[in-house]
Scaffold this motif. Structure first.
Motif, PDB file in Angstrom:
ATOM      1  N   UNK A   1       0.812  -1.213   0.000  1.00  0.00           N
ATOM      2  CA  UNK A   1       0.000   0.000   0.000  1.00  0.00           C
ATOM      3  C   UNK A   1       0.848   1.268   0.000  1.00  0.00           C
ATOM      4  N   UNK A   2       2.161   1.129   0.169  1.00  0.00           N
ATOM      5  CA  UNK A   2       3.030   2.303   0.082  1.00  0.00           C
ATOM      6  C   UNK A   2       3.447   2.597  -1.361  1.00  0.00           C
TER       7      UNK A   2
ATOM      8  N   UNK B   1      -0.108   1.581  12.091  1.00  0.00           N
ATOM      9  CA  UNK B   1       0.980   1.105  12.944  1.00  0.00           C
ATOM     10  C   UNK B   1       2.017   0.295  12.172  1.00  0.00           C
ATOM     11  N   UNK B   2       1.654  -0.149  10.970  1.00  0.00           N
ATOM     12  CA  UNK B   2       2.560  -0.987  10.179  1.00  0.00           C
ATOM     13  C   UNK B   2       3.209  -0.241   9.017  1.00  0.00           C
ATOM     14  N   UNK B   3       2.981   1.070   8.925  1.00  0.00           N
ATOM     15  CA  UNK B   3       3.578   1.850   7.844  1.00  0.00           C
ATOM     16  C   UNK B   3       5.000   2.245   8.214  1.00  0.00           C
ATOM     17  N   UNK B   4       5.976   1.952   7.354  1.00  0.00           N
ATOM     18  CA  UNK B   4       7.363   2.291   7.692  1.00  0.00           C
ATOM     19  C   UNK B   4       7.628   3.789   7.746  1.00  0.00           C
ATOM     20  N   UNK B   5       6.969   4.544   6.884  1.00  0.00           N
ATOM     21  CA  UNK B   5       7.118   6.005   6.845  1.00  0.00           C
ATOM     22  C   UNK B   5       5.712   6.603   6.782  1.00  0.00           C
ATOM     23  N   UNK B   6       5.036   6.743   7.932  1.00  0.00           N
ATOM     24  CA  UNK B   6       3.608   7.077   7.915  1.00  0.00           C
ATOM     25  C   UNK B   6       3.232   8.296   7.081  1.00  0.00           C
TER      26      UNK B   6
END
Length: 199
Positions: A98-99, A118-123
């Motif tokens: 999704x990124x 909470x699972x996004x590396x670079x929100x």
């Protein structure tokens, strides 16, 4: 694939087969969150980080047979569980990060995201990718079927001031990513932040 992605895949792969049975009572909360999005017949919606696809039936009901529903997830085992549960009939299941979505710019009316942030590396950067695929005025729903405090207790940790889902942090984070937060609910059994994509 980054180490962040590998960790996420490993975490969810190990839990995919039992995920739905572990959280059997979440359905009404998912349905309530989707109803708050105000989706209409014929609209195009993405479930970002769809997991086993628990939101897909409600999203399909909201947009009707003329609408488009896509469930995207990074973990093949989660999509397999969604398929085995019959949720592939409610929307297209897409193996995707999704990124970096394989979707056209401004091709969607809304994004639903359960437990994703909470699972996004670079929100901030990653939320901008969701901004990219949604038309101006479209909706983002950040949802969790349990509130922040209850989730922290379940995980054996304390809430900290830097929690991304805290209202004071989430509003500015969304604003930096092209979203205007329009509502925020954090109750023991329900978390939902709604935002509108800025023009």
């Amino acid at each position: 694939m980054s180490d962040d992605h590998t960790h996420v895949q490993e975490f969810f792969t190990a839990r995919a087969a039992d995920w739905d049975s572990k959280f059997p009572d979440d359905g009404p909360a998912y349905a309530a969150a989707v109803s708050e999005m105000g989706l209409g017949a014929g609209e195009r919606v993405l479930d970002a980080g769809c997991g086993t696809g628990r939101a897909l039936p409600s999203l399909r009901a909201a947009v009707g047979s003329s609408g488009t529903v896509i469930g995207a997830d990074l973990t093949p085992a989660m999509l397999e569980a969604a398929s085995q549960a019959g949720r592939g009939r409610e929307g297209a299941l897409l193996l995707a990060d999704v990124t970096a979505l394989p979707l056209r710019t401004e091709s969607l009316d809304a994004v639903f995201a359960a437990g994703l942030i909470a699972h996004l590396p670079e929100p901030s950067e990653n939320l901008r990718e969701l901004t990219r695929v949604v038309r101006p005025g479209g909706t983002l729903a950040l949802f969790h079927p349990i509130g922040r405090a209850a989730l922290a207790a379940r995980q054996g940790r304390q809430l900290t001031p830097d929690d991304l889902r805290a209202e004071a942090n989430l509003g500015p984070l969304l604003a930096r990513s092209g979203w205007d937060m329009t509502s925020y609910v954090d109750e023991p059994g329900y978390f939902l932040a709604l935002a509108v994509r800025e023009s």
